[in-house]
Design a protein around this motif. Sequence first.
Motif, PDB file in Angstrom:
ATOM      1  N   TRP A 177      33.284  -6.096 -27.999  1.00 27.78           N
ATOM      2  CA  TRP A 177      33.328  -8.036 -28.072  1.00 27.78           C
ATOM      3  C   TRP A 177      34.392  -8.618 -28.356  1.00 27.78           C
ATOM      4  CZ3 TRP A 177      27.892  -9.944 -26.765  1.00 27.78           C
ATOM      5  CH2 TRP A 177      28.299 -11.199 -26.780  1.00 27.78           C
ATOM      6  N   ILE A 178      35.525  -7.836 -29.799  1.00 28.36           N
ATOM      7  CA  ILE A 178      36.553  -8.088 -30.288  1.00 28.36           C
ATOM      8  C   ILE A 178      37.296  -8.201 -29.138  1.00 28.36           C
ATOM      9  CG2 ILE A 178      38.833  -7.934 -31.574  1.00 28.36           C
ATOM     10  CD1 ILE A 178      36.041  -6.075 -33.104  1.00 28.36           C
ATOM     11  N   VAL A 179      37.632  -7.442 -27.835  1.00 23.23           N
ATOM     12  CA  VAL A 179      38.531  -7.325 -26.807  1.00 23.23           C
ATOM     13  C   VAL A 179      38.041  -8.301 -26.301  1.00 23.23           C
ATOM     14  CG1 VAL A 179      39.716  -6.103 -25.146  1.00 23.23           C
ATOM     15  CG2 VAL A 179      39.369  -5.494 -27.950  1.00 23.23           C
ATOM     16  N   SER A 180      36.972  -8.439 -25.606  1.00 22.91           N
ATOM     17  CA  SER A 180      36.491  -9.066 -24.357  1.00 22.91           C
ATOM     18  C   SER A 180      35.024  -9.152 -24.762  1.00 22.91           C
ATOM     19  CB  SER A 180      36.625  -8.617 -23.584  1.00 22.91           C
ATOM     20  OG  SER A 180      35.915  -8.457 -22.346  1.00 22.91           O
ATOM     21  N   PRO A 181      34.553 -10.535 -24.394  1.00 23.99           N
ATOM     22  CA  PRO A 181      32.955 -10.822 -24.395  1.00 23.99           C
ATOM     23  C   PRO A 181      31.804 -10.077 -23.557  1.00 23.99           C
ATOM     24  CG  PRO A 181      34.081 -12.753 -24.454  1.00 23.99           C
ATOM     25  CD  PRO A 181      35.310 -11.852 -24.403  1.00 23.99           C
ATOM     26  N   SER A 182      32.573  -9.578 -22.259  1.00 20.06           N
ATOM     27  CA  SER A 182      32.343  -8.736 -21.183  1.00 20.06           C
ATOM     28  C   SER A 182      31.850  -7.180 -21.337  1.00 20.06           C
ATOM     29  CB  SER A 182      32.717  -8.729 -20.070  1.00 20.06           C
ATOM     30  OG  SER A 182      33.593 -10.036 -19.341  1.00 20.06           O
ATOM     31  N   LEU A 183      32.406  -6.895 -22.120  1.00 15.83           N
ATOM     32  CA  LEU A 183      32.111  -5.351 -22.896  1.00 15.83           C
ATOM     33  C   LEU A 183      31.400  -5.234 -24.054  1.00 15.83           C
ATOM     34  CD1 LEU A 183      33.407  -3.530 -22.090  1.00 15.83           C
ATOM     35  CD2 LEU A 183      35.600  -3.067 -23.987  1.00 15.83           C
ATOM     36  N   GLY A 184      31.627  -6.977 -24.058  1.00 11.59           N
ATOM     37  CA  GLY A 184      30.725  -7.164 -26.052  1.00 11.59           C
ATOM     38  C   GLY A 184      29.140  -7.109 -25.092  1.00 11.59           C
ATOM     39  N   VAL A 185      29.224  -8.010 -23.838  1.00 10.44           N
ATOM     40  CA  VAL A 185      27.920  -7.785 -23.397  1.00 10.44           C
ATOM     41  C   VAL A 185      27.029  -6.707 -23.288  1.00 10.44           C
ATOM     42  CG1 VAL A 185      26.223  -8.879 -21.277  1.00 10.44           C
ATOM     43  CG2 VAL A 185      27.751 -10.094 -22.706  1.00 10.44           C
ATOM     44  N   LEU A 186      28.237  -5.481 -21.697  1.00 14.53           N
ATOM     45  CA  LEU A 186      27.748  -4.826 -22.105  1.00 14.53           C
ATOM     46  C   LEU A 186      27.329  -3.401 -23.042  1.00 14.53           C
ATOM     47  CD1 LEU A 186      30.398  -3.383 -18.920  1.00 14.53           C
ATOM     48  CD2 LEU A 186      27.866  -3.962 -18.827  1.00 14.53           C
ATOM     49  N   GLY A 187      27.915  -3.968 -24.619  1.00 11.39           N
ATOM     50  CA  GLY A 187      27.374  -2.962 -25.649  1.00 11.39           C
ATOM     51  C   GLY A 187      26.155  -3.310 -25.984  1.00 11.39           C
ATOM     52  N   VAL A 188      26.198  -4.246 -25.612  1.00  8.33           N
ATOM     53  CA  VAL A 188      24.452  -4.971 -26.065  1.00  8.33           C
ATOM     54  C   VAL A 188      23.196  -4.603 -25.234  1.00  8.33           C
ATOM     55  CG1 VAL A 188      22.852  -7.070 -26.576  1.00  8.33           C
ATOM     56  CG2 VAL A 188      25.805  -6.510 -27.474  1.00  8.33           C
ATOM     57  N   VAL A 189      23.546  -4.815 -24.229  1.00  9.12           N
ATOM     58  CA  VAL A 189      22.916  -3.438 -22.445  1.00  9.12           C
ATOM     59  C   VAL A 189      22.675  -2.380 -23.124  1.00  9.12           C
ATOM     60  CG1 VAL A 189      22.350  -3.305 -20.395  1.00  9.12           C
ATOM     61  CG2 VAL A 189      23.020  -5.894 -20.874  1.00  9.12           C
ATOM     62  N   PHE A 190      23.678  -1.719 -23.281  1.00  9.71           N
ATOM     63  CA  PHE A 190      23.129  -0.281 -23.635  1.00  9.71           C
ATOM     64  C   PHE A 190      22.280   0.075 -24.993  1.00  9.71           C
ATOM     65  CE2 PHE A 190      25.965   0.159 -19.152  1.00  9.71           C
ATOM     66  CZ  PHE A 190      25.453   0.921 -18.711  1.00  9.71           C
ATOM     67  N   CYS A 191      23.483  -0.553 -26.106  1.00  4.60           N
ATOM     68  CA  CYS A 191      23.489  -0.741 -27.410  1.00  4.60           C
ATOM     69  C   CYS A 191      20.896  -0.362 -26.987  1.00  4.60           C
ATOM     70  CB  CYS A 191      23.424  -0.937 -28.164  1.00  4.60           C
ATOM     71  SG  CYS A 191      25.001  -0.814 -28.623  1.00  4.60           S
ATOM     72  N   LEU A 192      20.928  -1.252 -26.224  1.00  6.07           N
ATOM     73  CA  LEU A 192      19.528  -1.268 -26.721  1.00  6.07           C
ATOM     74  C   LEU A 192      18.905  -0.153 -25.157  1.00  6.07           C
ATOM     75  CD1 LEU A 192      18.951  -5.747 -25.698  1.00  6.07           C
ATOM     76  CD2 LEU A 192      17.916  -4.684 -27.833  1.00  6.07           C
ATOM     77  N   THR A 193      19.582   0.383 -24.756  1.00  6.95           N
ATOM     78  CA  THR A 193      18.880   1.390 -23.710  1.00  6.95           C
ATOM     79  C   THR A 193      18.514   2.056 -24.863  1.00  6.95           C
ATOM     80  OG1 THR A 193      20.321   0.458 -22.034  1.00  6.95           O
ATOM     81  CG2 THR A 193      19.831   2.844 -21.630  1.00  6.95           C
TER      82      THR A 193
END
Length: 122
Positions: A83-99
């Motif tokens: 998320w620090i580098v890119s909000p798009s990557l942060g959103v993916l991070g949230v989705v996959f962390c929840l998974t």
Amino acid sequence: MSASAAEAKRAFRGPASACLSLEVIIVPLALLVMDKVEGGLTPAKIAWVVVLTVGMIVAIATFSRPWGLPLALGLQVLMLLGWIVSPSLGVLGVVFCLTWLGMLWMRHEVLKRHARWADQGG
């Protein structure tokens, strides 16, 4: 640990590897979103995505090792830190962390039920 509990732990490798495989496909696609939505690619964004993708490929190949699960979970933390580098990557991070949280919860439930079944003499 009983044989059935060991089998239950081994059975987690399939879903975990499948999830990592999906991430290997989806994370590089985030570069397209970064380019169009976030105003372009930077070397930091590209490097972060490449490191994550290569790390996930390594995690798939080594998931049967004792440190395979911690490696996969560490990569999820890196996705969130993306998320620090890119909000798009942060959103993916949230989705996959929840998974991953859901998968770990299911793994815990299966192991708990296997232990209860073994204690009852099943």
